[in-house]
Design an enzyme around this catalytic site. Structure first.
Site, PDB file in Angstrom:
ATOM      1  N   ILE A 188       0.839  -1.205   0.000  1.00 52.46           N
ATOM      2  CA  ILE A 188       0.000   0.000   0.000  1.00 52.46           C
ATOM      3  C   ILE A 188       0.871   1.251   0.000  1.00 52.46           C
ATOM      4  O   ILE A 188       0.639   2.197  -0.763  1.00 52.46           O
ATOM      5  CB  ILE A 188      -0.959  -0.004   1.194  1.00 52.46           C
ATOM      6  CG1 ILE A 188      -1.923  -1.188   1.100  1.00 52.46           C
ATOM      7  CG2 ILE A 188      -1.743   1.305   1.255  1.00 52.46           C
ATOM      8  CD1 ILE A 188      -2.783  -1.392   2.330  1.00 52.46           C
ATOM      9  N   ARG A 241      -3.978   1.802  10.805  1.00 54.04           N
ATOM     10  CA  ARG A 241      -4.607   1.396  12.054  1.00 54.04           C
ATOM     11  C   ARG A 241      -4.700   2.601  12.970  1.00 54.04           C
ATOM     12  O   ARG A 241      -3.770   3.402  13.075  1.00 54.04           O
ATOM     13  CB  ARG A 241      -3.825   0.265  12.736  1.00 54.04           C
ATOM     14  CG  ARG A 241      -3.971  -1.089  12.064  1.00 54.04           C
ATOM     15  CD  ARG A 241      -5.393  -1.630  12.218  1.00 54.04           C
ATOM     16  NE  ARG A 241      -5.564  -2.946  11.614  1.00 54.04           N
ATOM     17  CZ  ARG A 241      -6.024  -3.172  10.400  1.00 54.04           C
ATOM     18  NH1 ARG A 241      -6.312  -2.127   9.620  1.00 54.04           N
ATOM     19  NH2 ARG A 241      -6.188  -4.399   9.952  1.00 54.04           N
ATOM     20  N   GLU A 251     -12.360   2.702  17.359  1.00 51.08           N
ATOM     21  CA  GLU A 251     -13.385   2.609  16.321  1.00 51.08           C
ATOM     22  C   GLU A 251     -14.338   1.435  16.486  1.00 51.08           C
ATOM     23  O   GLU A 251     -15.375   1.372  15.831  1.00 51.08           O
ATOM     24  CB  GLU A 251     -12.739   2.517  14.936  1.00 51.08           C
ATOM     25  CG  GLU A 251     -12.039   1.215  14.641  1.00 51.08           C
ATOM     26  CD  GLU A 251     -11.454   1.182  13.230  1.00 51.08           C
ATOM     27  OE1 GLU A 251     -11.814   0.252  12.481  1.00 51.08           O
ATOM     28  OE2 GLU A 251     -10.662   2.076  12.872  1.00 51.08           O
ATOM     29  N   HIS A 269     -13.453   3.674   7.925  1.00 52.53           N
ATOM     30  CA  HIS A 269     -12.702   2.475   7.532  1.00 52.53           C
ATOM     31  C   HIS A 269     -13.197   1.949   6.181  1.00 52.53           C
ATOM     32  O   HIS A 269     -13.483   0.760   6.022  1.00 52.53           O
ATOM     33  CB  HIS A 269     -12.828   1.389   8.614  1.00 52.53           C
ATOM     34  CG  HIS A 269     -11.624   0.494   8.676  1.00 52.53           C
ATOM     35  ND1 HIS A 269     -10.935   0.260   9.842  1.00 52.53           N
ATOM     36  CD2 HIS A 269     -10.976  -0.214   7.720  1.00 52.53           C
ATOM     37  CE1 HIS A 269      -9.930  -0.565   9.602  1.00 52.53           C
ATOM     38  NE2 HIS A 269      -9.937  -0.859   8.318  1.00 52.53           N
ATOM     39  N   PHE A 302     -10.617   0.324   1.900  1.00 51.57           N
ATOM     40  CA  PHE A 302     -10.520  -0.939   1.159  1.00 51.57           C
ATOM     41  C   PHE A 302     -11.690  -1.170   0.218  1.00 51.57           C
ATOM     42  O   PHE A 302     -11.651  -2.089  -0.610  1.00 51.57           O
ATOM     43  CB  PHE A 302     -10.468  -2.116   2.149  1.00 51.57           C
ATOM     44  CG  PHE A 302     -11.813  -2.415   2.773  1.00 51.57           C
ATOM     45  CD1 PHE A 302     -12.606  -3.443   2.273  1.00 51.57           C
ATOM     46  CD2 PHE A 302     -12.309  -1.660   3.822  1.00 51.57           C
ATOM     47  CE1 PHE A 302     -13.851  -3.720   2.818  1.00 51.57           C
ATOM     48  CE2 PHE A 302     -13.551  -1.925   4.375  1.00 51.57           C
ATOM     49  CZ  PHE A 302     -14.326  -2.960   3.870  1.00 51.57           C
TER      50      PHE A 302
END
Length: 332
Positions: A156, A235, A264, A296, A299
């Site tokens: 990433i 994270r 979260e 989040h 992705f």
């Protein structure tokens, strides 16, 4: 062969059901996250549990899974800080993950957050819908010529670095294991302190470990450039939220974009639009006009979901056949 799927969302169910046409596994979906409150509901003989980032596989939870006969814990994500691997190893439960699922999806979301904060497109969108075409308060800056610091240059981070080079940025990087292809492409590896001191933009792309928890804190922020932009799609525990709030108040952080948050678990992936959120830190963060929070979702692309589903199902199938999947997927 039964797989019990926790924290299941509609978009995941659709993708897994489509790809399961090739694997013919028995999948049962549960909306709730896995933790001590629900683990006893796992039926005897369940072969695998499939979990995500906010499921909590503590030693106690894994003990119950083992007693129920569970053989595999399949993470449909790359990070594994929420699984007590030593307990799984001791009890003979195999643990696998999806080490890479369209790294470009996460990298592109990080860039989208950066551009949104910088050029204030979210504010412009709302203004124009109210027929307000004023440009006051929408001033941004050129990415061209800026220095972008990439912390963590796995797949990433590598994708993010290449995108920033495309904008004409000077790219610095910090990683314990430098990527030779990035070096050849002109990315300069440096020390963590030097990266902080020189970067206009910091983007976090590393896993969360005990050693790097609160990597961004009061001490490290004091070393950073004044007016730095920070993006975190990795994270939440990489950033000390209280210290980040103080840095926002003083202007040390000019812009903050987070797709992850250290607390979260009770917030992200849930519709809380009708609820009172008791978390004062996230409420304070969201009160800043120069902070962008997404839940989040970095992705969340069609391509990434397809790769997650196929990788997860094929790993479970391999274990069921007495074989090991690709070593990169195996944690235990």
């Amino acid at each position: 062969m039964k797989t019990l799927f926790f924290s299941a969302k509609p978009y995941e169910k659709a993708s897994f059901n489509e790809h399961n046409n090739s694997y013919h596994q028995q999948i049962e979906y549960l909306d709730t996250h896995l933790g001590p409150h629900i683990v006893n509901a796992v039926e005897e003989g369940t072969f695998a549990v499939c979990v995500f980032v906010n499921d909590r596989l503590t030693p106690e939870v894994i003990e119950v899974l083992a007693a129920k006969g569970v053989k595999v814990i399949a993470l449909r994500c790359a990070g594994f800080n929420n699984v007590h691997l030593d307990t799984a190893r001791r009890l003979g439960i195999r643990v696998c993950r999806v080490p890479a699922y369209s790294p470009e999806a996460v990298a592109e979301h990080a860039v989208a957050m950066l551009l949104t904060l910088n050029r204030k497109t979210h504010k412009a969108y709302n203004r124009v819908r109210e027929q307000n075409f004023s440009l006051n308060g929408l001033l941004g800056f050129n990415l061209y010529g800026k220095t972008a610091g990439v912390i963590g240059t796995g797949k990433i981070g590598r994708a993010f670095a290449k995108i920033m080079q495309g904008f004409g940025c000077r790219v610095l990087a910090y990683d314990l294991f430098p990527d030779e292809t990035l070096k050849q492409a002109g990315v300069q590896y440096t020390s963590f302190d030097e990266l902080l001191q020189q970067s206009d933009i910091l983007s976090l792309h590393c896993p969360l470990t005990p050693e790097n928890r609160y990597l961004i804190n009061e001490k490290t922020l004091n070393k950073a450039k004044s007016g730095v932009t920070i993006i975190n799609t990795s994270r939440g525990g990489l950033i000390n939220t209280k210290d980040a709030i103080e840095a926002l108040k003083t202007g040390k952080i000019a812009y903050l974009g987070i797709d992850v948050y250290e607390q979260e678990e009770k917030l992200f992936f849930h519709d809380l639009s009708g609820a009172i959120i008791a978390d004062d830190l996230i409420q304070r963060l969201m009160s800043f006009p120069n902070v962008l929070v997404t839940g989040h979702q970095a992705f969340l692309t069609t391509e990434a979901l397809a790769q997650i589903a196929d990788t997860t199902l094929s790993s479970i199938a391999a274990f069921a056949a007495g074989q090991d999947p690709d070593p990169a997927r195996i944690l235990v």
